[in-house]
Scaffold this motif. Structure first.
Motif, PDB file in Angstrom:
ATOM      1  N   HIS A 148      -7.136  21.425 -15.278  1.00 35.07           N
ATOM      2  CA  HIS A 148      -8.316  20.621 -14.948  1.00 35.07           C
ATOM      3  C   HIS A 148      -9.784  21.043 -15.998  1.00 35.07           C
ATOM      4  O   HIS A 148      -9.563  22.126 -16.548  1.00 35.07           O
ATOM      5  N   GLY A 149     -10.613  20.416 -16.066  1.00 38.55           N
ATOM      6  CA  GLY A 149     -11.573  20.822 -17.030  1.00 38.55           C
ATOM      7  C   GLY A 149     -12.247  19.455 -17.689  1.00 38.55           C
ATOM      8  O   GLY A 149     -12.312  18.480 -16.858  1.00 38.55           O
ATOM      9  N   LEU A 150     -12.444  19.298 -18.962  1.00 36.01           N
ATOM     10  CA  LEU A 150     -13.347  18.384 -19.403  1.00 36.01           C
ATOM     11  C   LEU A 150     -12.531  17.580 -20.461  1.00 36.01           C
ATOM     12  O   LEU A 150     -12.803  16.516 -20.943  1.00 36.01           O
ATOM     13  N   LEU A 156      -4.340  19.236 -28.478  1.00 36.89           N
ATOM     14  CA  LEU A 156      -3.447  18.446 -27.543  1.00 36.89           C
ATOM     15  C   LEU A 156      -4.298  17.222 -27.121  1.00 36.89           C
ATOM     16  O   LEU A 156      -5.308  16.910 -27.253  1.00 36.89           O
ATOM     17  N   ARG A 157      -3.188  16.397 -26.768  1.00 36.61           N
ATOM     18  CA  ARG A 157      -3.722  14.965 -26.176  1.00 36.61           C
ATOM     19  C   ARG A 157      -3.864  15.114 -25.070  1.00 36.61           C
ATOM     20  O   ARG A 157      -2.899  15.379 -24.014  1.00 36.61           O
ATOM     21  N   SER A 158      -4.938  14.622 -24.427  1.00 35.49           N
ATOM     22  CA  SER A 158      -5.327  14.521 -23.065  1.00 35.49           C
ATOM     23  C   SER A 158      -5.563  13.344 -22.236  1.00 35.49           C
ATOM     24  O   SER A 158      -6.058  12.462 -22.946  1.00 35.49           O
ATOM     25  N   VAL A 159      -4.724  13.270 -21.053  1.00 30.38           N
ATOM     26  CA  VAL A 159      -4.790  11.977 -20.372  1.00 30.38           C
ATOM     27  C   VAL A 159      -5.221  12.174 -18.991  1.00 30.38           C
ATOM     28  O   VAL A 159      -4.800  12.978 -18.228  1.00 30.38           O
ATOM     29  N   ARG A 160      -6.514  11.427 -18.933  1.00 30.01           N
ATOM     30  CA  ARG A 160      -7.242  11.863 -17.499  1.00 30.01           C
ATOM     31  C   ARG A 160      -6.378  11.466 -16.343  1.00 30.01           C
ATOM     32  O   ARG A 160      -5.850  10.061 -16.227  1.00 30.01           O
ATOM     33  N   LEU A 161      -6.304  11.955 -15.176  1.00 31.73           N
ATOM     34  CA  LEU A 161      -5.642  11.408 -14.088  1.00 31.73           C
ATOM     35  C   LEU A 161      -6.604  11.225 -12.936  1.00 31.73           C
ATOM     36  O   LEU A 161      -6.682   9.970 -12.372  1.00 31.73           O
ATOM     37  N   PHE A 162      -7.520  12.197 -12.505  1.00 29.10           N
ATOM     38  CA  PHE A 162      -8.270  11.898 -11.358  1.00 29.10           C
ATOM     39  C   PHE A 162      -9.410  12.914 -11.218  1.00 29.10           C
ATOM     40  O   PHE A 162      -9.157  14.019 -11.713  1.00 29.10           O
ATOM     41  N   PRO A 163     -10.584  12.726 -10.792  1.00 29.94           N
ATOM     42  CA  PRO A 163     -11.546  13.719 -10.867  1.00 29.94           C
ATOM     43  C   PRO A 163     -11.322  14.972  -9.981  1.00 29.94           C
ATOM     44  O   PRO A 163     -10.773  14.584  -8.797  1.00 29.94           O
ATOM     45  N   ALA A 267     -12.112  17.050 -14.289  1.00 30.51           N
ATOM     46  CA  ALA A 267     -10.883  16.152 -13.935  1.00 30.51           C
ATOM     47  C   ALA A 267      -9.674  16.819 -13.888  1.00 30.51           C
ATOM     48  O   ALA A 267      -9.405  17.847 -14.615  1.00 30.51           O
ATOM     49  N   PHE A 268      -8.679  16.480 -13.507  1.00 34.54           N
ATOM     50  CA  PHE A 268      -7.321  16.927 -13.722  1.00 34.54           C
ATOM     51  C   PHE A 268      -6.986  16.036 -14.892  1.00 34.54           C
ATOM     52  O   PHE A 268      -7.188  14.570 -14.946  1.00 34.54           O
ATOM     53  N   TRP A 269      -6.144  16.686 -15.904  1.00 31.69           N
ATOM     54  CA  TRP A 269      -5.544  16.034 -17.114  1.00 31.69           C
ATOM     55  C   TRP A 269      -4.138  16.317 -17.357  1.00 31.69           C
ATOM     56  O   TRP A 269      -3.751  17.555 -16.943  1.00 31.69           O
ATOM     57  N   LEU A 310     -22.612  16.897  -9.792  1.00 28.99           N
ATOM     58  CA  LEU A 310     -23.667  17.670 -10.284  1.00 28.99           C
ATOM     59  C   LEU A 310     -23.125  18.694 -11.169  1.00 28.99           C
ATOM     60  O   LEU A 310     -21.705  19.136 -10.883  1.00 28.99           O
ATOM     61  N   GLU A 311     -23.525  19.387 -11.961  1.00 30.75           N
ATOM     62  CA  GLU A 311     -22.993  20.286 -12.916  1.00 30.75           C
ATOM     63  C   GLU A 311     -23.147  21.634 -12.110  1.00 30.75           C
ATOM     64  O   GLU A 311     -24.307  22.034 -11.349  1.00 30.75           O
TER      65      GLU A 311
END
Length: 312
Positions: A148-150, A156-163, A267-269, A310-311
């Motif tokens: 999880h992160g940004l 690395l190749r990052s593929v977004r899963l869900f927030p 998000a989870f990646w 929010l941050e």
């Protein structure tokens, strides 16, 4: 005197084997991605080291000597066996996918769904390790990870899963006792569970500057899935992900203690080394994972759409 204890250099053996098999220095050079002069040099070095004449050189081709033919048979068989061992190793590697993921994601969301992946891809075995800290990829231990992160991890190749979203969740019997969550200074009949920083951010999303005081919290638990287990048991009101724990909500073991959903922008990646872009096992798991995650996001779309981000 020829030193019989030393194996000739592998590049020389490789050049000799290709030239012997193809009966041409030029064709061997083309196969090896080098020049005919380089092949000729390596063969001469081999002849010098062994003290043997390996080829009879003609203007447009070469022919093996008796000694050369005897060595060529063994060299070709050895390279064929070596090639076969690499192919077997690649096949074995493609049949096993080693993953590292966060404890809560792996325990609460991924593990219950892995049987669906195995049903679709019975030829790929999954090895799953849970770790709260990001594990290195590319050193042979793990093929891929869920983090999880940004999504900005170098190499690395990052593929977004869900927030990453969170909201108050509790057992149905505690829903009424959760009244007054909006006011962090108001006493509650049940304790709060989960990360204080998420509770503070959730209150900020409500427009309340102050977070809940320490005395509002109950038992401190190390991972989100443990917090949710305590909430299901009726030990308090948890702050947790309505996506990760959608199954518990759908089954009625958990209910929202408040309608507000918040998030911190992460998000989870699914991540894997850029060097493994061509890996079939990673590709099939990535596609299944994205499809499965997308179905859960679609089922929780109303929560995603109304989340206040929010941050920290």
């Amino acid at each position: 005197m020829v030193d019989r204890t030393k194996l000739p250099p592998l590049p020389s053996i490789r050049a000799f084997e290709a030239a012997a098999r193809l009966e041409s220095f030029a064709k061997a050079a083309n196969e090896l991605g080098t020049t005919a002069a380089s092949v000729s040099y390596h063969v001469r070095q081999l002849e010098k080291q062994t003290g043997l004449h390996l080829f009879v050189r003609h203007p447009h081709k070469v022919a093996l000597t008796t000694a050369g033919a005897a060595i060529a048979r063994e060299a070709t068989a050895a390279f064929a066996a070596l090639h076969a061992s690499f192919v077997r190793a690649q096949d074995q590697d493609e049949a096993r996918l080693s993953l590292t993921t966060l404890p809560t994601f792996g325990t609460s969301w991924l593990t219950p769904r892995l049987g669906l992946f195995r049903a679709r891809h019975p030829d790929v075995a999954i090895e799953l390790e849970l770790s709260a800290e990001p594990q290195a990829l590319g050193d042979g231990r793990f093929d891929a990870a869920i983090r999880h992160g940004l999504g900005d991890w170098r190499g690395l190749r990052s593929v977004r899963l869900f927030p990453v979203l969170f909201m108050p969740l509790c057992a149905p019997a505690l829903r009424e006792a959760a009244g007054g969550l909006e006011n962090p200074g108001k006493p509650l009949d049940v304790p709060l569970l989960g990360r204080p920083d998420w509770w503070t951010l959730w209150h900020r999303a409500l427009g309340v500057t102050a977070g809940p005081p320490p005395e509002r919290f109950g038992t401190s638990l190390a991972a989100e899935h443990l917090v949710i287990a305590a909430a299901i048991a009726g030990h308090g009101i948890a702050i947790g992900s309505p996506i990760l724990f959608r199954d518990e909500i759908a089954a009625g073991r958990l209910v929202p203690a408040h309608d507000l959903v918040a998030g911190d922008g992460r998000a989870f990646w699914f991540v894997y080394p850029v060097a493994r872009l061509q890996s079939a096992k990673i590709a099939c798991f990535r596609d299944w994972l994205c499809e499965t995650a997308a179905a859960d996001v679609a089922a929780a779309q109303n929560l995603v759409d109304r989340a206040v981000i929010l941050e920290p």
